[in-house]
Write a protein that holds these residues in place. Sequence first.
Motif, PDB file in Angstrom:
ATOM      1  N   THR A  72       0.828  -1.208   0.000  1.00  8.60           N
ATOM      2  CA  THR A  72       0.000   0.000   0.000  1.00  8.60           C
ATOM      3  C   THR A  72       0.862   1.258   0.000  1.00  8.60           C
ATOM      4  N   SER A  92       1.295   1.062   5.497  1.00 12.32           N
ATOM      5  CA  SER A  92       2.158   0.990   4.315  1.00 12.32           C
ATOM      6  C   SER A  92       2.625  -0.436   4.033  1.00 12.32           C
ATOM      7  N   LEU A 107      -1.479  -4.233  -1.163  1.00 13.41           N
ATOM      8  CA  LEU A 107      -2.619  -3.437  -1.613  1.00 13.41           C
ATOM      9  C   LEU A 107      -3.864  -4.299  -1.825  1.00 13.41           C
ATOM     10  N   LEU A 159      -5.723  -5.149   1.461  1.00 14.16           N
ATOM     11  CA  LEU A 159      -6.195  -4.065   2.318  1.00 14.16           C
ATOM     12  C   LEU A 159      -7.703  -4.195   2.545  1.00 14.16           C
ATOM     13  N   LEU A 180      -7.324   4.798  -3.909  1.00 21.02           N
ATOM     14  CA  LEU A 180      -7.763   3.423  -4.145  1.00 21.02           C
ATOM     15  C   LEU A 180      -8.742   3.339  -5.304  1.00 21.02           C
TER      16      LEU A 180
END
Length: 488
Positions: free
Chosen positions: A129, A163, A167, A170, A226
């Motif tokens: 991320t 972080s 991704l 998430l 996002l």
Amino acid sequence: MTAEGSLYKRCGCKDRAGKRLGTRCPDLKRANGTWSAHHGKWGYQIELPLLGGKRRPPLQRSGFALREDAADQLSRIKTLLGLANGEPEVAAQIADMLKNASAGIPLPERDEVARRVKAGVSPTSAVLTGDYLNSWLISRKIDANTKVAYGGHIRNHINPNISHVPLDKLRVTHLETMFAAIEERNAEILAARESPDPMVRASVRGKKPTGPNTMIRIKATLRKALNDAIRKHRLIEFNPASHVEIEPAVAAKPRIWTAAAVKRWKATGEKPSPVMVWTPEQAGEFLDYAEQHDILFYPMYALILRRGLRRGEVTGLQDHQVDLDTAQMTISHQLTTHGYTAVYKKVKTQAGDRYLSLDIDSVADMRAYKARRARWRLVSGEAWADSEYFFVKPDGEPWHPELVSERFDKLVIACGLPPIRLHDARHCAATFMHAAGADMKTISVTLGHSTIQITADIYTSLLLEVDQTVAEASAALLARNRNPRREA
């Protein structure tokens, strides 16, 4: 160029010396030269892109019962290698991914690798991320102030908490944990401020809690980033920032500096609201003081209090936009700040690009200012800057917006009036227009709001307070034989 590759068949038979025959086994083929359907397994081999200019060992896989299965996987590998589109670095990354894939593990999906390549991220590892947000921010072509705000949210709040999360992994729970951590830090700062230990208090000096409005903006930054990961880069299919719930921010309502509020402020130093508005009498007292003690800034403050301009709109006003003969001016640009650097640019919204009529007092003030400016130019001679701005320093340079605010604050303190911010002077103009009979639509257009709802949300409670004052004044005009107030 992607290699073609080849198919082969091999078995586990051994010769008399115990060595595997592999592709040399005579039982792999029938007497007529065709492949045996019951002996051996199919495999494939393909050359991989060079590594550092040197040839790699070819990629080999075997153990397929059917020739079609081996051919299908070879075709998929050629497709994946073709995604590099001639870029050696990308080709090497895809080759590494294929070389490191364990036998029997399904190959990565073509669309997933294509999305990573298109997004400019490595196809060989999970996209974290933090890495995505940093590259997203760099690639964004947006207003510099907005980019600074996004960067602050990512650097100070988002990356320290999430972080490290891939991704595509998430989830809403990660964001709930992030906002809980921010709230916890807020509590620590507030507790440290109240500590009897001076060392503890010093540890949070200059540090502010993250307020509800900032929380909402952090969520908005993450949601935008996002959404781009979904729509532009196809890296993910779900946006957790659209589903996380945080406490809504409650905007501070403007309040009027009534006599009671002023009395309490003088006794305690407390303001009824962060956003305060002067009465017409208080505003008039300020303008009298400013005209006597700071003639350089007075015309700008008078224009804001009368017509509700924003600070950047006043400092960015150009000569050609002011027509004192027709008492009109055009607002289309502003002088704003990026960090501390002043930048001239268009107003943010279409509604902000507007024409305004000037009252007779503003015309008189601005004529006097232009005469004063002409004298400055004569005195300065060649030193006068080639400026197109209407409000300038005696040397012809435009005023820095921050300096205009700083001087306003000093004048408010010096004249002894209850405090308001320079932006609150714009709220003053709205209440004065309403008191003079203007409706909400007229006020909205004058202030340059994009919708009348914005005006209503900001000023409804304030204008009701003005209405109450009008109601009291109207009632006092009625002649009565008895006095209801005295009896009450």
